[in-house]
Scaffold this motif. Structure first.
Motif, PDB file in Angstrom:
ATOM      1  N   LEU A 211       0.792  -1.269  -0.150  1.00  0.00           N
ATOM      2  CA  LEU A 211       0.047   0.068  -0.085  1.00  0.00           C
ATOM      3  C   LEU A 211       0.993   1.007   0.158  1.00  0.00           C
ATOM      4  CD1 LEU A 211      -2.854  -1.305   2.425  1.00  0.00           C
ATOM      5  CD2 LEU A 211      -2.859  -0.955   0.134  1.00  0.00           C
ATOM      6  N   GLY A 212       1.934   1.066   0.691  1.00  0.00           N
ATOM      7  CA  GLY A 212       2.803   2.261   0.655  1.00  0.00           C
ATOM      8  C   GLY A 212       3.588   2.690  -0.656  1.00  0.00           C
TER       9      GLY A 212
ATOM     10  N   LEU B 200       1.920   1.543  -3.620  1.00  0.00           N
ATOM     11  CA  LEU B 200       0.811   1.986  -4.584  1.00  0.00           C
ATOM     12  C   LEU B 200       0.793   3.414  -4.310  1.00  0.00           C
ATOM     13  CD1 LEU B 200      -1.519  -1.091  -4.199  1.00  0.00           C
ATOM     14  CD2 LEU B 200       0.076  -0.148  -6.211  1.00  0.00           C
ATOM     15  N   SER B 201       0.821   4.008  -2.879  1.00  0.00           N
ATOM     16  CA  SER B 201       0.267   5.409  -2.636  1.00  0.00           C
ATOM     17  C   SER B 201       1.537   6.233  -3.162  1.00  0.00           C
ATOM     18  CB  SER B 201       0.312   5.569  -1.262  1.00  0.00           C
ATOM     19  OG  SER B 201       1.508   5.586  -0.591  1.00  0.00           O
ATOM     20  N   THR B 202       2.476   6.005  -3.719  1.00  0.00           N
ATOM     21  CA  THR B 202       3.619   6.678  -4.117  1.00  0.00           C
ATOM     22  C   THR B 202       3.554   6.642  -5.699  1.00  0.00           C
ATOM     23  OG1 THR B 202       5.141   5.319  -4.196  1.00  0.00           O
ATOM     24  CG2 THR B 202       5.051   6.542  -2.331  1.00  0.00           C
TER      25      THR B 202
ATOM     26  N   SER C 208      -6.322   3.929   2.698  1.00  0.00           N
ATOM     27  CA  SER C 208      -4.727   4.138   2.831  1.00  0.00           C
ATOM     28  C   SER C 208      -4.250   4.971   1.536  1.00  0.00           C
ATOM     29  CB  SER C 208      -3.864   3.054   3.213  1.00  0.00           C
ATOM     30  OG  SER C 208      -3.757   2.048   1.861  1.00  0.00           O
ATOM     31  N   LEU C 209      -5.237   4.627   0.528  1.00  0.00           N
ATOM     32  CA  LEU C 209      -4.780   5.154  -1.061  1.00  0.00           C
ATOM     33  C   LEU C 209      -5.417   6.572  -0.950  1.00  0.00           C
ATOM     34  CD1 LEU C 209      -4.688   1.900  -3.264  1.00  0.00           C
ATOM     35  CD2 LEU C 209      -2.717   2.995  -2.107  1.00  0.00           C
ATOM     36  N   GLN C 210      -6.139   7.009  -0.192  1.00  0.00           N
ATOM     37  CA  GLN C 210      -7.020   8.177  -0.410  1.00  0.00           C
ATOM     38  C   GLN C 210      -7.555   8.342  -1.683  1.00  0.00           C
ATOM     39  OE1 GLN C 210      -3.865  10.798   0.478  1.00  0.00           O
ATOM     40  NE2 GLN C 210      -3.902  10.383   2.758  1.00  0.00           N
ATOM     41  N   PRO C 211      -8.604   7.427  -2.203  1.00  0.00           N
ATOM     42  CA  PRO C 211      -9.223   7.585  -3.410  1.00  0.00           C
ATOM     43  C   PRO C 211      -9.950   8.959  -3.754  1.00  0.00           C
ATOM     44  CG  PRO C 211     -10.678   6.192  -2.050  1.00  0.00           C
ATOM     45  CD  PRO C 211      -9.330   6.550  -1.119  1.00  0.00           C
ATOM     46  N   GLU C 212      -9.918   9.290  -5.093  1.00  0.00           N
ATOM     47  CA  GLU C 212     -10.721  10.450  -5.225  1.00  0.00           C
ATOM     48  C   GLU C 212     -12.041  10.300  -5.692  1.00  0.00           C
ATOM     49  OE1 GLU C 212      -8.495  12.549  -8.359  1.00  0.00           O
ATOM     50  OE2 GLU C 212      -6.699  12.651  -7.040  1.00  0.00           O
TER      51      GLU C 212
END
Length: 124
Positions: free
Chosen positions: A74-75, A77-79, A96-100
């Motif tokens: 997840l870390g 993917l978040s970058t 964790s991915l803060q979707p839009e």
């Protein structure tokens, strides 16, 4: 991964990416055929992140991962600088991915994501 990595990545770059997916030391030289299911998932995601792709389509990417691997995936993917389209029943992974945006299937309704949609994420 070396075989599938873009040419501009040197061995140090490849090792760095593999390290971000918890492949360290001798793990980076293991043949893919001897990897566990979770390790194969991490390797596949590392290879995708290293590619020149600008969109990732992921179906339950955190399934079968131990907690440490899940956090690392997840870390990473978040970058990822491109778009991530993910199907998941893992509320923590989604947050964790803060979707839009969210797309509700099967109708294909699209909306801006908010925490009210988490109830739908956990439905099986």
């Amino acid at each position: 991964m070396r075989r599938n990595a873009p040419d501009h990545l040197n061995d140090a770059d490849v090792r760095s990416i593999l390290g971000s997916f918890l492949f360290v030391g001798d793990d980076v030289t293991k043949p893919a055929g001897v990897l566990s299911g979770g390790e194969k998932t991490r390797l596949a995601l590392a290879t995708i992140v290293a590619s020149s792709a600008n969109v990732l389509l992921l179906d339950e990417p955190t399934n079968n991962l131990d907690p440490a691997s899940r956090a690392e995936v997840l870390g990473a993917l978040s970058t990822f600088p491109g778009a991530v389209v993910m199907v998941s029943h893992d509320e923590g992974a989604v947050m964790s991915l803060q979707p839009e945006r969210v797309v509700i299937l099967p109708d294909g309704d699209e909306d801006l994501f908010n925490e009210d949609y988490l109830e739908l994420v956990s439905l099986t």
